[in-house]
Scaffold this motif. Structure first.
Motif, PDB file in Angstrom:
ATOM      1  N   ILE A 194       0.875  -1.169   0.000  1.00 59.56           N
ATOM      2  CA  ILE A 194       0.000   0.000   0.000  1.00 59.56           C
ATOM      3  C   ILE A 194       0.911   1.217   0.000  1.00 59.56           C
ATOM      4  N   LEU A 195       0.634   2.179  -0.870  1.00 63.03           N
ATOM      5  CA  LEU A 195       1.507   3.344  -1.008  1.00 63.03           C
ATOM      6  C   LEU A 195       0.798   4.607  -0.545  1.00 63.03           C
ATOM      7  N   SER A 196       1.535   5.438   0.192  1.00 60.86           N
ATOM      8  CA  SER A 196       1.058   6.784   0.505  1.00 60.86           C
ATOM      9  C   SER A 196       2.217   7.747   0.289  1.00 60.86           C
ATOM     10  N   LEU A 197       1.953   8.869  -0.352  1.00 63.14           N
ATOM     11  CA  LEU A 197       3.009   9.831  -0.668  1.00 63.14           C
ATOM     12  C   LEU A 197       2.586  11.224  -0.230  1.00 63.14           C
ATOM     13  N   CYS A 198       3.395  11.825   0.641  1.00 65.29           N
ATOM     14  CA  CYS A 198       3.121  13.167   1.134  1.00 65.29           C
ATOM     15  C   CYS A 198       4.214  13.557   2.113  1.00 65.29           C
ATOM     16  N   THR A 199       4.263  14.823   2.488  1.00 68.83           N
ATOM     17  CA  THR A 199       5.115  15.230   3.595  1.00 68.83           C
ATOM     18  C   THR A 199       4.535  14.624   4.870  1.00 68.83           C
ATOM     19  N   LEU A 200       5.383  14.045   5.691  1.00 68.07           N
ATOM     20  CA  LEU A 200       4.908  13.355   6.891  1.00 68.07           C
ATOM     21  C   LEU A 200       4.612  14.374   7.985  1.00 68.07           C
ATOM     22  N   GLU A 201       3.335  14.692   8.140  1.00 71.09           N
ATOM     23  CA  GLU A 201       2.887  15.672   9.127  1.00 71.09           C
ATOM     24  C   GLU A 201       1.462  15.334   9.536  1.00 71.09           C
ATOM     25  N   PRO A 202       0.987  15.871  10.676  1.00 69.38           N
ATOM     26  CA  PRO A 202      -0.322  15.476  11.208  1.00 69.38           C
ATOM     27  C   PRO A 202      -1.491  15.655  10.244  1.00 69.38           C
ATOM     28  N   ARG A 203      -1.481  16.735   9.439  1.00 76.06           N
ATOM     29  CA  ARG A 203      -2.609  16.977   8.533  1.00 76.06           C
ATOM     30  C   ARG A 203      -2.824  15.839   7.551  1.00 76.06           C
ATOM     31  N   LYS A 204      -1.765  15.117   7.226  1.00 69.90           N
ATOM     32  CA  LYS A 204      -1.888  14.036   6.249  1.00 69.90           C
ATOM     33  C   LYS A 204      -2.527  12.782   6.839  1.00 69.90           C
ATOM     34  N   ASN A 205      -2.725  12.774   8.166  1.00 70.23           N
ATOM     35  CA  ASN A 205      -3.556  11.733   8.779  1.00 70.23           C
ATOM     36  C   ASN A 205      -2.943  10.336   8.684  1.00 70.23           C
ATOM     37  N   LEU A 206      -1.622  10.256   8.742  1.00 66.51           N
ATOM     38  CA  LEU A 206      -0.947   8.980   8.519  1.00 66.51           C
ATOM     39  C   LEU A 206      -1.028   8.038   9.711  1.00 66.51           C
ATOM     40  N   PHE A 228       5.482   4.580   3.178  1.00 65.62           N
ATOM     41  CA  PHE A 228       5.317   6.022   3.311  1.00 65.62           C
ATOM     42  C   PHE A 228       6.434   6.711   2.520  1.00 65.62           C
ATOM     43  N   VAL A 229       6.063   7.454   1.488  1.00 66.96           N
ATOM     44  CA  VAL A 229       7.038   8.203   0.690  1.00 66.96           C
ATOM     45  C   VAL A 229       6.884   9.686   1.000  1.00 66.96           C
ATOM     46  N   GLY A 230       7.985  10.326   1.349  1.00 66.35           N
ATOM     47  CA  GLY A 230       7.929  11.765   1.604  1.00 66.35           C
ATOM     48  C   GLY A 230       8.890  12.196   2.684  1.00 66.35           C
ATOM     49  N   GLY A 231       9.225  13.474   2.658  1.00 63.95           N
ATOM     50  CA  GLY A 231      10.129  14.031   3.655  1.00 63.95           C
ATOM     51  C   GLY A 231       9.436  14.214   4.987  1.00 63.95           C
ATOM     52  N   PHE A 232      10.221  14.428   6.031  1.00 64.32           N
ATOM     53  CA  PHE A 232       9.686  14.606   7.374  1.00 64.32           C
ATOM     54  C   PHE A 232       9.249  16.053   7.569  1.00 64.32           C
ATOM     55  N   GLY A 233       7.986  16.223   7.968  1.00 62.83           N
ATOM     56  CA  GLY A 233       7.446  17.546   8.239  1.00 62.83           C
ATOM     57  C   GLY A 233       7.339  17.788   9.731  1.00 62.83           C
TER      58      GLY A 233
END
Length: 371
Positions: A194-206, A228-233
């Protein structure tokens, strides 16, 4: 006509959503006959400099007032007819027309996440003032247009909605060669995911996505990765703590920032792309995933149904069970997977950077032609 573009969002080597917008839009705009001036420390091989002038000035991110003084001076010295900013506010005192893109007002919609932060003040003070004095506003969805009208009190006639487009590079899903295998080895992917791509931050609901993954894994008794693909926010450490506590942590992969040449492989081979964000101005990763023919599960809030249309499945982002159920629905049905892949590809064809640029240029010309 001489048009300046504030391209300080391209100062970083690794560009994400805002940078992709600025870069892809600028690449298309410079194909037209207007004379463009690139403002900022811009060093991008993708941009042609033959008929465009670069003004390599350091525009500070953290000092909006000083940056605006510099922009005012540049516009005056270069005798610009217009200046366009794909993100940052433009100066009120200026000798040129000004157009700015407001992508979202998320900090004002989710103040519990952003309260007492610099980003909240940026939107509540600087962008609010800019929206009042700017000649025209471009925004990326009808959802954000409504937010601008409601939260800033801006009249509808001053706002144009222009959609974004997906990733410009293509990848052949049938390519199972050495290059693809190297990408999997690089990110330690050795099973379905399963793929998710975004900046890792609370708004993204990860964190809720993580809990949904745990429900699915427990129920299906089948091993597959959550990637989880993305930089740390901001506050990404909260997600990291939850991953460390997960009984399935050995199957959870955090890649960090991924270069463009790897993204196509990761998108194309995912079982499902999940984007359970709490709020979006547009939701570019949803459209990018669709461009690679990936089944998409996303939230039923803000702009996301506007972007996904009938080509995505929607969940309640505040309900872990809803997220888990919707993902599981895709995983368990090859027929649904095939239907979503076909719909995703068709949906993505409705969006292009060429169309985005044509509509943006039209806004420029209308603004310049006003008396």
């Amino acid at each position: 006509m001489k048009i300046g573009i504030d391209l300080r969002v391209l100062d970083s080597l690794n560009i994400t959503g805002l940078g992709r917008y600025a870069l892809n839009l600028t690449k298309e705009l410079i194909k037209f006959k207007e004379e463009y001036y690139f403002i900022g420390n811009v060093d991008r091989s993708e941009l042609e400099y033959t008929k465009n002038m670069t003004i390599p000035i350091e525009l500070p991110y953290g000092d909006i007032e000083f940056a605006n003084k510099l922009l005012s001076l540049i516009g005056y010295v270069e005798d610009l007819d217009m200046m366009f900013s794909p993100f940052y506010p433009l100066p009120e005192r200026r000798t040129f027309k000004g157009i700015v893109t407001i992508h979202d007002l998320i900090p004002l919609r989710l103040p519990e996440i952003f309260r007492n932060t610099g980003i909240y003040n940026f939107y509540d003070t600087y962008m609010r003032e800019c929206a009042e004095h700017i000649d025209h506003i471009i925004t990326v969805s009808n959802s954000t247009k409504q937010d601008i009208m409601e939260l800033y009190g801006i009249e509808e006639e001053k706002i144009s909605v222009i959609y974004l487009a997906g990733h410009s590079k293509c990848f052949n899903r049938e390519d199972v060669g050495l290059a693809q295998q190297k990408v999997f080895e690089k990110y330690r992917i050795n099973k379905g995911y399963i793929l998710s791509l975004c900046t890792l931050e609370p708004r993204k609901n990860l964190t809720r996505l993580l809990k949904a993954y745990e429900i699915i894994r427990t129920k299906l008794k089948e091993e597959f990765h959550l990637v989880f693909v993305g930089g740390f926010g901001m506050r990404s450490e909260e997600l990291i703590r939850e991953i460390e506590k997960s009984p399935f942590k050995d199957n959870i992969i955090m890649t960090g920032y991924v270069p463009d040449e790897d993204l196509g492989v990761l998108y194309s081979n995912a079982e499902v792309f999940v984007y359970p964000s709490l709020y979006e101005g547009f939701g570019l990763p949803v459209l990018e995933a669709m461009g690679y023919g990936v089944p998409v599960v996303t939230s039923n809030v803000s702009s996301l149904p506007e972007v996904g249309g009938d080509a995505a499945l929607y969940c309640n982002p505040y309900d872990v069970e809803s997220i888990a159920y919707t993902i599981e629905k895709v995983l368990l049905s090859p027929t649904l997977q095939r239907q979503l892949r076909e719909k995703s590809l068709e949906r993505s064809k409705l969006f292009s950077w060429e169309k985005t640029a044509l509509q943006t240029r039209d806004v420029f010309l209308k603004c310049l032609n006003k008396s």
